[in-house]
Scaffold this motif. Structure first.
Motif, PDB file in Angstrom:
ATOM      1  N   GLY A 199      73.881 -24.556  51.409  1.00  0.00           N
ATOM      2  CA  GLY A 199      74.539 -25.013  52.478  1.00  0.00           C
ATOM      3  C   GLY A 199      75.944 -24.519  52.938  1.00  0.00           C
ATOM      4  O   GLY A 199      76.339 -24.528  53.884  1.00  0.00           O
ATOM      5  N   ASP A 200      76.720 -24.653  51.608  1.00  0.00           N
ATOM      6  CA  ASP A 200      77.965 -24.431  51.578  1.00  0.00           C
ATOM      7  C   ASP A 200      78.277 -23.008  52.260  1.00  0.00           C
ATOM      8  O   ASP A 200      79.339 -22.793  52.872  1.00  0.00           O
ATOM      9  CB  ASP A 200      78.707 -24.597  50.253  1.00  0.00           C
ATOM     10  CG  ASP A 200      78.028 -23.812  49.296  1.00  0.00           C
ATOM     11  OD1 ASP A 200      77.017 -23.221  49.401  1.00  0.00           O
ATOM     12  OD2 ASP A 200      78.662 -23.906  47.972  1.00  0.00           O
TER      13      ASP A 200
ATOM     14  N   SER B  23      79.968 -37.358  50.342  1.00  0.00           N
ATOM     15  CA  SER B  23      79.729 -35.980  51.145  1.00  0.00           C
ATOM     16  C   SER B  23      79.170 -35.152  49.728  1.00  0.00           C
ATOM     17  O   SER B  23      80.074 -34.955  49.219  1.00  0.00           O
ATOM     18  CB  SER B  23      80.790 -35.325  51.687  1.00  0.00           C
ATOM     19  OG  SER B  23      80.647 -33.975  52.234  1.00  0.00           O
ATOM     20  N   GLY B  24      78.121 -34.724  49.758  1.00  0.00           N
ATOM     21  CA  GLY B  24      77.579 -33.868  48.745  1.00  0.00           C
ATOM     22  C   GLY B  24      76.947 -34.653  47.727  1.00  0.00           C
ATOM     23  O   GLY B  24      76.214 -35.608  47.918  1.00  0.00           O
TER      24      GLY B  24
ATOM     25  N   LEU C 150      75.919 -30.097  57.972  1.00  0.00           N
ATOM     26  CA  LEU C 150      77.073 -29.749  57.419  1.00  0.00           C
ATOM     27  C   LEU C 150      78.106 -29.558  58.147  1.00  0.00           C
ATOM     28  O   LEU C 150      77.744 -29.269  59.577  1.00  0.00           O
ATOM     29  CB  LEU C 150      77.107 -28.536  56.369  1.00  0.00           C
ATOM     30  CG  LEU C 150      76.050 -28.671  55.227  1.00  0.00           C
ATOM     31  CD1 LEU C 150      74.997 -28.051  55.710  1.00  0.00           C
ATOM     32  CD2 LEU C 150      76.927 -27.940  53.841  1.00  0.00           C
TER      33      LEU C 150
ATOM     34  N   GLU D 185      72.022 -34.279  51.433  1.00  0.00           N
ATOM     35  CA  GLU D 185      72.192 -33.740  50.147  1.00  0.00           C
ATOM     36  C   GLU D 185      70.809 -34.069  49.335  1.00  0.00           C
ATOM     37  O   GLU D 185      70.275 -34.937  49.606  1.00  0.00           O
ATOM     38  CB  GLU D 185      73.391 -34.671  49.491  1.00  0.00           C
ATOM     39  CG  GLU D 185      74.644 -34.380  50.131  1.00  0.00           C
ATOM     40  CD  GLU D 185      74.665 -35.500  51.457  1.00  0.00           C
ATOM     41  OE1 GLU D 185      73.939 -36.057  51.849  1.00  0.00           O
ATOM     42  OE2 GLU D 185      76.074 -35.908  51.682  1.00  0.00           O
TER      43      GLU D 185
ATOM     44  N   GLY E 160      83.588 -27.228  48.504  1.00  0.00           N
ATOM     45  CA  GLY E 160      82.728 -26.153  48.595  1.00  0.00           C
ATOM     46  C   GLY E 160      83.650 -24.801  48.218  1.00  0.00           C
ATOM     47  O   GLY E 160      83.368 -23.655  49.052  1.00  0.00           O
TER      48      GLY E 160
ATOM     49  N   ALA F 243      77.993 -23.175  55.978  1.00  0.00           N
ATOM     50  CA  ALA F 243      78.876 -23.704  56.769  1.00  0.00           C
ATOM     51  C   ALA F 243      80.135 -22.713  56.679  1.00  0.00           C
ATOM     52  O   ALA F 243      80.797 -22.870  57.841  1.00  0.00           O
ATOM     53  CB  ALA F 243      79.381 -25.138  56.233  1.00  0.00           C
TER      54      ALA F 243
ATOM     55  N   LYS G   5      83.566 -26.846  53.286  1.00  0.00           N
ATOM     56  CA  LYS G   5      82.541 -27.552  53.896  1.00  0.00           C
ATOM     57  C   LYS G   5      82.538 -29.179  53.659  1.00  0.00           C
ATOM     58  O   LYS G   5      83.074 -29.509  52.510  1.00  0.00           O
ATOM     59  CB  LYS G   5      81.273 -26.925  53.883  1.00  0.00           C
ATOM     60  CG  LYS G   5      80.662 -26.781  52.337  1.00  0.00           C
ATOM     61  CD  LYS G   5      79.941 -28.152  51.928  1.00  0.00           C
ATOM     62  CE  LYS G   5      79.638 -28.470  50.597  1.00  0.00           C
ATOM     63  NZ  LYS G   5      80.558 -29.043  49.773  1.00  0.00           N
ATOM     64  N   LEU G   6      81.976 -29.884  54.350  1.00  0.00           N
ATOM     65  CA  LEU G   6      81.597 -31.221  53.793  1.00  0.00           C
ATOM     66  C   LEU G   6      80.184 -31.554  54.272  1.00  0.00           C
ATOM     67  O   LEU G   6      79.490 -30.975  55.384  1.00  0.00           O
ATOM     68  CB  LEU G   6      82.583 -32.374  54.653  1.00  0.00           C
ATOM     69  CG  LEU G   6      83.701 -32.218  54.292  1.00  0.00           C
ATOM     70  CD1 LEU G   6      84.694 -33.160  55.254  1.00  0.00           C
ATOM     71  CD2 LEU G   6      84.063 -33.002  53.113  1.00  0.00           C
ATOM     72  N   PHE G   7      79.229 -32.120  53.495  1.00  0.00           N
ATOM     73  CA  PHE G   7      78.029 -32.502  53.784  1.00  0.00           C
ATOM     74  C   PHE G   7      77.918 -33.741  54.589  1.00  0.00           C
ATOM     75  O   PHE G   7      78.644 -34.574  54.177  1.00  0.00           O
ATOM     76  CB  PHE G   7      77.022 -32.836  52.557  1.00  0.00           C
ATOM     77  CG  PHE G   7      76.279 -31.341  51.903  1.00  0.00           C
ATOM     78  CD1 PHE G   7      75.043 -31.520  52.665  1.00  0.00           C
ATOM     79  CD2 PHE G   7      76.778 -30.810  51.122  1.00  0.00           C
ATOM     80  CE1 PHE G   7      74.292 -30.207  52.213  1.00  0.00           C
ATOM     81  CE2 PHE G   7      76.007 -29.652  50.490  1.00  0.00           C
ATOM     82  CZ  PHE G   7      74.688 -29.281  51.111  1.00  0.00           C
TER      83      PHE G   7
ATOM     84  N   TRP H  64      79.695 -27.619  63.241  1.00  0.00           N
ATOM     85  CA  TRP H  64      78.842 -28.467  62.829  1.00  0.00           C
ATOM     86  C   TRP H  64      77.560 -27.389  62.785  1.00  0.00           C
ATOM     87  O   TRP H  64      77.254 -26.946  63.884  1.00  0.00           O
ATOM     88  CB  TRP H  64      78.581 -29.793  63.650  1.00  0.00           C
ATOM     89  CG  TRP H  64      79.591 -30.562  63.636  1.00  0.00           C
ATOM     90  CD1 TRP H  64      80.921 -30.231  64.204  1.00  0.00           C
ATOM     91  CD2 TRP H  64      79.826 -31.939  63.024  1.00  0.00           C
ATOM     92  NE1 TRP H  64      81.830 -31.464  63.940  1.00  0.00           N
ATOM     93  CE2 TRP H  64      80.931 -32.357  63.371  1.00  0.00           C
ATOM     94  CE3 TRP H  64      78.893 -32.624  62.215  1.00  0.00           C
ATOM     95  CZ2 TRP H  64      81.242 -33.592  62.742  1.00  0.00           C
ATOM     96  CZ3 TRP H  64      79.263 -33.856  61.871  1.00  0.00           C
ATOM     97  CH2 TRP H  64      80.750 -34.235  62.156  1.00  0.00           C
TER      98      TRP H  64
END
Length: 371
Positions: A172-173, A325-326, A33, A21, A128, A176, A15-17, A182
């Motif tokens: 959150g990870d 990100s994160g 995310l 965050e 993640g 996702a 994943k990417l934020f 998304w």
């Protein structure tokens, strides 16, 4: 009589934020995310010797463990050290074991093999991997044991497994990795959920209402390309979040402003995604970057390294938007750039490379934790 399949394979994306965050660690605060097309794969089969055998392409050897009072352990010193690096895998197997026990079924006897594409020669990208391996392990072990679990239930088990290791982790990870694509995510109160599972059992915790928890799929951004740059420096989200929580800044008026501004950015970004307004989405991502930077300047957490600042500046110089990100401090940054402006994208990648940021050939993954 339950007939086990000989082998079960499940994979979960990293994943990417995109935004939210730090604020997301507090229950009910939203974050955006996106799942990415790099995965952790978990293969489960019958063990040869021990109750549970675990191996990983990031570890030196297979670890043999035994069940004792619902927990996995080993008498071997080398095995104990190895288990420390497999904590998320172990916790995921144990939470499935607790659910099986509550249903009157035996603890799982399995061989679990983990393979990750979220690392580069053993160094994590910050995509993640802990969340992905937890989600994939829960899904694979549960399926091997004959449990047919919904996506929501798999997420809840993964969250309980993770919160048992670190109650600050937002989850959150995990969301996702479970839903893919998304998403907008709000975390439940993890301490309350853990307490519920402890008092009433995992089964009842699965069915209970979790105040604050929400996850919803979002449309991808219209006309924008997601670009990802890796700083080459691994960072610890847990350490950065814990460091922030120890500071007097938490609970201050500045903290409240950060949460309110970040939440407003996320909600406006969700609205922009849903109506296909890329200009407002870019505006909100730049705003989220500025708020993160304001907090970083005030607290001195080290979110914005020189490389992450260069990554952001390069994207904004061509009209895009970018941010860490994160938790920052290394790992990856993201940029949203005009899909049609290929020359601008190439220029950003060149500037990233000059600053020591490696562009990663990563794309959003629209599927989540699938077979």
């Amino acid at each position: 009589m339950m007939i086990r399949p000989r082998t079960v394979v499940r994979r979960a994306p990293g994943k990417l934020f995109v935004a939210g965050e730090y604020a997301v660690v507090e229950p009910g605060n939203p974050a955006i995310l996106v799942a990415v097309d790099r995965h952790v794969t978990v293969t489960v089969s019958e063990p040869d010797e021990a109750d549970v055998e675990i191996s990983s392409d990031l570890g030196p050897h297979q670890v043999h463990t035994q069940w004792q009072d619902g927990r996995l352990g080993t008498d071997c010193d080398d095995g104990q050290r190895a288990l420390g690096g497999l904590a998320h895998v172990v916790s995921a197997i144990e939470i499935v074991g607790r659910l099986l026990a509550e249903r009157g079924l035996p603890a799982p006897s399995v061989s679990v093999c983990v393979s990750s594409r979220l690392h580069d020669n053993g160094t994590k990208f910050g995509l993640g991997s802990s969340g992905a391996v937890t989600v994939a392990t829960v899904a694979a072990v549960a399926s091997f044991c004959g449990l047919e679990l919904s996506r929501d239930t798999r997420f809840r088990l993964a969250l309980l497994a993770t919160a048992g290791l670190d109650a600050q982790a937002s989850g959150g990870d995990l969301a996702a990795s479970t839903w893919g694509g998304w998403i907008v995510y709000q975390a439940p109160d993890r301490a309350a959920v853990l307490d519920l599972a402890r008092r009433r059992g995992v089964e009842e915790a699965m069915r209970a209402h979790w105040p604050g928890f929400e996850v919803r799929r979002l449309p991808p951004p219209h006309g924008l390309s997601l670009e990802v740059g890796w700083t080459g420096t691994p960072a610890s989200t847990a350490s950065l979040v814990s460091d922030l929580n120890r500071r007097t800044w938490r609970g201050s008026a500045s903290h409240q402003r950060f949460v309110e501004t970040t939440t407003a950015c996320v909600r406006s970004s969700v609205a922009a995604l849903e109506r296909g307004d890329r200009h407002d989405l870019l505006h909100q991502i730049r705003r989220a970057r500025r708020e993160l930077a304001r907090m970083d300047d005030e607290v001195g957490l080290g979110i914005f390294t020189n490389q992450l600042t260069a990554l952001c500046d390069a994207a904004e110089a061509v009209g895009g938007a970018a941010k860490p990100s994160g938790a920052g401090g290394g790992d990856c940054g993201i940029a949203l750039l005009d899909t049609e402006a290929s020359s601008d994208i190439a220029r950003v990648r060149e500037r990233w490379a000059t600053a020591g940021v490696r562009p990663l050939p990563i794309r959003p993954a629209m599927e989540g934790n699938e077979e």
